[in-house]
Structures are given as C-alpha cells and as structure tokens.
Design a protein around this motif. Sequence first.
Motif, PDB file in Angstrom:
ATOM      1  N   THR A   1      23.205   2.993  -0.511  1.00 54.80           N
ATOM      2  CA  THR A   1      23.192   1.752  -1.284  1.00 54.80           C
ATOM      3  C   THR A   1      23.345   2.011  -2.781  1.00 54.80           C
ATOM      4  N   ALA A   2      23.173   3.259  -3.209  1.00 51.39           N
ATOM      5  CA  ALA A   2      23.360   3.585  -4.628  1.00 51.39           C
ATOM      6  C   ALA A   2      24.845   3.717  -4.969  1.00 51.39           C
ATOM      7  N   GLY A   3      25.705   3.755  -3.970  1.00 52.90           N
ATOM      8  CA  GLY A   3      27.148   3.808  -4.201  1.00 52.90           C
ATOM      9  C   GLY A   3      27.695   5.216  -4.286  1.00 52.90           C
ATOM     10  N   THR A   4      29.007   5.310  -4.189  1.00 55.01           N
ATOM     11  CA  THR A   4      29.668   6.625  -4.193  1.00 55.01           C
ATOM     12  C   THR A   4      29.637   7.295  -5.562  1.00 55.01           C
TER      13      THR A   4
ATOM     14  N   ILE B   1      13.326  14.397   7.179  1.00 56.98           N
ATOM     15  CA  ILE B   1      12.583  15.392   7.954  1.00 56.98           C
ATOM     16  C   ILE B   1      11.218  15.647   7.296  1.00 56.98           C
ATOM     17  N   LEU B   2      11.150  15.486   5.972  1.00 57.56           N
ATOM     18  CA  LEU B   2       9.897  15.670   5.236  1.00 57.56           C
ATOM     19  C   LEU B   2       9.022  14.411   5.269  1.00 57.56           C
ATOM     20  N   GLY B   3       9.459  13.408   6.023  1.00 52.64           N
ATOM     21  CA  GLY B   3       8.632  12.228   6.249  1.00 52.64           C
ATOM     22  C   GLY B   3       8.981  10.987   5.456  1.00 52.64           C
ATOM     23  N   LEU B   4      10.091  10.990   4.728  1.00 49.19           N
ATOM     24  CA  LEU B   4      10.439   9.835   3.901  1.00 49.19           C
ATOM     25  C   LEU B   4      11.359   8.866   4.639  1.00 49.19           C
ATOM     26  N   PRO B   5      11.119   7.561   4.498  1.00 54.28           N
ATOM     27  CA  PRO B   5      12.014   6.559   5.084  1.00 54.28           C
ATOM     28  C   PRO B   5      13.135   6.214   4.102  1.00 54.28           C
ATOM     29  N   ASP B   6      14.134   5.501   4.616  1.00 51.24           N
ATOM     30  CA  ASP B   6      15.149   4.938   3.719  1.00 51.24           C
ATOM     31  C   ASP B   6      14.488   3.861   2.878  1.00 51.24           C
ATOM     32  N   ARG B   7      14.978   3.702   1.651  1.00 46.60           N
ATOM     33  CA  ARG B   7      14.494   2.653   0.758  1.00 46.60           C
ATOM     34  C   ARG B   7      15.716   1.900   0.236  1.00 46.60           C
ATOM     35  N   LYS B   8      16.172   0.959   1.047  1.00 46.17           N
ATOM     36  CA  LYS B   8      17.393   0.220   0.748  1.00 46.17           C
ATOM     37  C   LYS B   8      17.076  -1.233   0.478  1.00 46.17           C
ATOM     38  N   PRO B   9      17.798  -1.868  -0.376  1.00 42.45           N
ATOM     39  CA  PRO B   9      18.695  -1.243  -1.345  1.00 42.45           C
ATOM     40  C   PRO B   9      17.885  -0.555  -2.423  1.00 42.45           C
ATOM     41  N   GLY B  10      18.549   0.300  -3.126  1.00 44.65           N
ATOM     42  CA  GLY B  10      17.825   1.013  -4.168  1.00 44.65           C
ATOM     43  C   GLY B  10      18.757   1.570  -5.219  1.00 44.65           C
TER      44      GLY B  10
END
Length: 187
Positions: free
Chosen positions: A147-150, A128-137
């Motif tokens: 993608t960082a895991g549980t 909502i603050l304007g950031l996209p997903d960055r996968k994998p990461g």
Amino acid sequence: MHVRMLTGGLAAACLMSVSLTGGQAAAAAPRTADAPLAARVLTYDAGGSAEFRSAVDRGAAIWNESVDTVELRPAAAGQRANIRVLADNGWPRALPTTLGNGTVYIGRQAVGQGYDTIRISSHELGHILGLPDRKPGPCSSLMSGSTAGTSCTNPYPNAAEKAEVEGNFGSALAGRAPAVRTGVIVD
C-alpha cells in the motif's frame, strides 16, 4: 554529618548481616529480572530464493540491526532452518507456523510490478517475527507492504514495529509465549 550517619548506619547493617550469617559473608543472588536476555537465534535457508538471495540476506541483516531479542542467521549446511525462503512467480507471502518459524515466498509478480526486493524480504520476514500487515499505511511503516506504492523502498521497521518484535521475543525468552498468527499472509 549526614554522610557520617549514613556510613555509620551502613556499617552497622553490614555487621548485623555478618553476625546473622554466622560470621560468613553471604553474597546476594543476582537479580535475573534485571539481567538482559540473550537474543533468540533463528536460522533461515535462502537456498531456494534464486535471484533474491542477496535481498533476503540484506532483509535479515536489517532486522539484526533493528532489534536485540532475535538474531537471524543463515542456516549451516545440513541444518534444519527455522525459516525457509523461496522464490516463485506469485505474489510475496509468508506462512508463519509458530513465532520465528515458517516459510517466506519472494514473489516475482510484485518484483515485476516494480516493488523493491529488499523491502519485500524485510516485510515478509517481519511476518515470521510476528508482525501483521498494517494496510493502508505510509512508506515509513514496513508492514504497510504494497500500500506504500512502488516508489517506496524503505526496508526498515519503524519504532512501533521494532518494539512489537522486541516484545514478542522478549516475552518468549522470558517463558511467556505471545499469541501466534498462523495461516498465509499475502503481501
């Protein structure tokens, strides 16, 4: 000797400016470019977030601790919120409409698989603050999401993510709107 010449020159410049203004002292206008901009306040309604209410409040508090150009506050009773936060049985997702506005879903599916509720909340608010997903990461990147895991419980944005939000809202506060990402962002 240099000090006397400097102060003498400064005094002469002051006298010259007083004489040019007709003997009245004139104050310089404040430089607005150097003045800090007030944070943009965004309200959120977590009334539909069910068992995730405390995670949503903590996610908002993390953003408030992390950035200066935006502040997330719970909406007052009867106030229309910028951000609605809902719980459902699906996967977490965000539906931004414009910068700082939209709907967040805290999905029970990810929680059931072992993902951290505060990280989910902070991550989805990041959209909502304007950031996209960055996968994998890596886990150090909040926007790496699932993608960082549980085992990853880090709910804090890294320096680049903080800077991007500061830039998004700093530009908006200065009258320059950043590009808006709309549509469903799942994860």
